[in-house]
Design a protein around this motif. Sequence first.
Motif, PDB file in Angstrom:
ATOM      1  N   PRO A 245       4.576  17.154  54.863  1.00 37.71           N
ATOM      2  CA  PRO A 245       5.016  16.141  53.891  1.00 37.71           C
ATOM      3  C   PRO A 245       3.843  15.386  53.261  1.00 37.71           C
ATOM      4  N   ALA A 246       2.817  15.079  54.042  1.00 36.42           N
ATOM      5  CA  ALA A 246       1.665  14.333  53.516  1.00 36.42           C
ATOM      6  C   ALA A 246       0.907  15.161  52.484  1.00 36.42           C
ATOM      7  N   THR A 247       0.777  16.461  52.740  1.00 36.03           N
ATOM      8  CA  THR A 247       0.067  17.334  51.798  1.00 36.03           C
ATOM      9  C   THR A 247       0.882  17.518  50.523  1.00 36.03           C
ATOM     10  N   MET A 248       2.207  17.602  50.666  1.00 39.54           N
ATOM     11  CA  MET A 248       3.068  17.691  49.487  1.00 39.54           C
ATOM     12  C   MET A 248       2.976  16.416  48.656  1.00 39.54           C
ATOM     13  N   LYS A 249       2.978  15.276  49.333  1.00 37.92           N
ATOM     14  CA  LYS A 249       2.930  13.992  48.636  1.00 37.92           C
ATOM     15  C   LYS A 249       1.640  13.841  47.838  1.00 37.92           C
ATOM     16  N   SER A 250       0.530  14.300  48.409  1.00 41.89           N
ATOM     17  CA  SER A 250      -0.761  14.170  47.719  1.00 41.89           C
ATOM     18  C   SER A 250      -1.015  15.313  46.742  1.00 41.89           C
ATOM     19  N   LYS A 251      -0.030  16.228  46.640  1.00 48.49           N
ATOM     20  CA  LYS A 251      -0.116  17.371  45.713  1.00 48.49           C
ATOM     21  C   LYS A 251      -1.383  18.206  45.927  1.00 48.49           C
ATOM     22  N   LYS A 266       1.255  24.615  45.408  1.00 44.79           N
ATOM     23  CA  LYS A 266       1.474  23.179  45.559  1.00 44.79           C
ATOM     24  C   LYS A 266       2.965  22.924  45.432  1.00 44.79           C
ATOM     25  N   TRP A 267       3.482  22.049  46.282  1.00 46.81           N
ATOM     26  CA  TRP A 267       4.857  21.592  46.166  1.00 46.81           C
ATOM     27  C   TRP A 267       4.874  20.116  45.773  1.00 46.81           C
ATOM     28  N   ASP A 268       5.940  19.706  45.079  1.00 44.87           N
ATOM     29  CA  ASP A 268       6.155  18.277  44.934  1.00 44.87           C
ATOM     30  C   ASP A 268       6.886  17.775  46.177  1.00 44.87           C
ATOM     31  N   GLU A 269       7.192  16.484  46.211  1.00 46.66           N
ATOM     32  CA  GLU A 269       7.788  15.908  47.428  1.00 46.66           C
ATOM     33  C   GLU A 269       9.194  16.423  47.695  1.00 46.66           C
ATOM     34  N   GLU A 270       9.840  16.972  46.669  1.00 46.32           N
ATOM     35  CA  GLU A 270      11.180  17.544  46.859  1.00 46.32           C
ATOM     36  C   GLU A 270      11.121  19.010  47.286  1.00 46.32           C
TER      37      GLU A 270
END
Length: 284
Positions: A245-251, A266-270
């Motif tokens: 989740p942290a890596t997704m949040k920071s893109k 890269k994923w977004d937070e969703e």
Amino acid sequence: MMETLKLGSLTLTWLNGGDTFMDGGAMFGVVPKPLWSRKYPVNEKNQIELRTDPIFLQMNGKNILIESGLGYGKLSDKQKRNYGVTEESKIVESLAELELTPQDIDIICMTHLHFDHAGGLTKRTENGLISMFPNAVIYASDIEWNEMRNPNIRSRNTYWKENWEPIVDQMQTFTDEKEIEHDIKMIHTGGHSDGHCIITIESDGERLVHMGDLMPTHAHQNVLWVLAYDDYPMDSIQAKQEWIPATMKSKDWFTFYHDGHYRALKWDEEGNIVEAVKRERKQG
């Protein structure tokens, strides 16, 4: 043609480390097939494609590999059948395309030392097994290195002396975290194996996280989707909860060693893919 990813001033290149087709059920543990098969293609034998492709990069004048590939000429016909091996490593050929040889590799970072990651560290010759990358320093966690040399009843199926005996003098181990060339970090997580670690790389404000076999493919994004092969699944889940989740949040980028379809994304937070490097697949 080898896929690449630009990360700041760095270029990451995926080499050809070989191809396996492993049981999909084992790769997704307790997750029902109707769920995981929506996320990752599966064949009629219930096998999924899992590449074993090292990542090459140059940093501070050093030639660096993340993992080493499956190896070449070391598996029996029975092992090839059991692991669904359709292609062995072509690391020499991949490096040649970059005008390099195995002797030019300076550093190898190993998330862990299971055969499909460490098989490429050694090679067979007429005089026995020798190091594939004789001039490289090879990094792994001390827990992993100790277990490889003294496997238990479960792990002896994947820690093979052929993959470690020729490289004893090249190994350097660490306990919790190791910084390499300032911008690479190896961080012990456990989970998949007791000594498993993940790797982060930073360059010019950009960052990637290489989750190793905690997230061998993009389809393992769900923190609860862990492998039946994991020795400590709750540790895998805990590490995934901390990092994904942290890596997704920071893109930031995620990179993969095993994914047959994505090299990096890269994923977004969703959980939507916002950027990706796809694997170029042979036509026909």
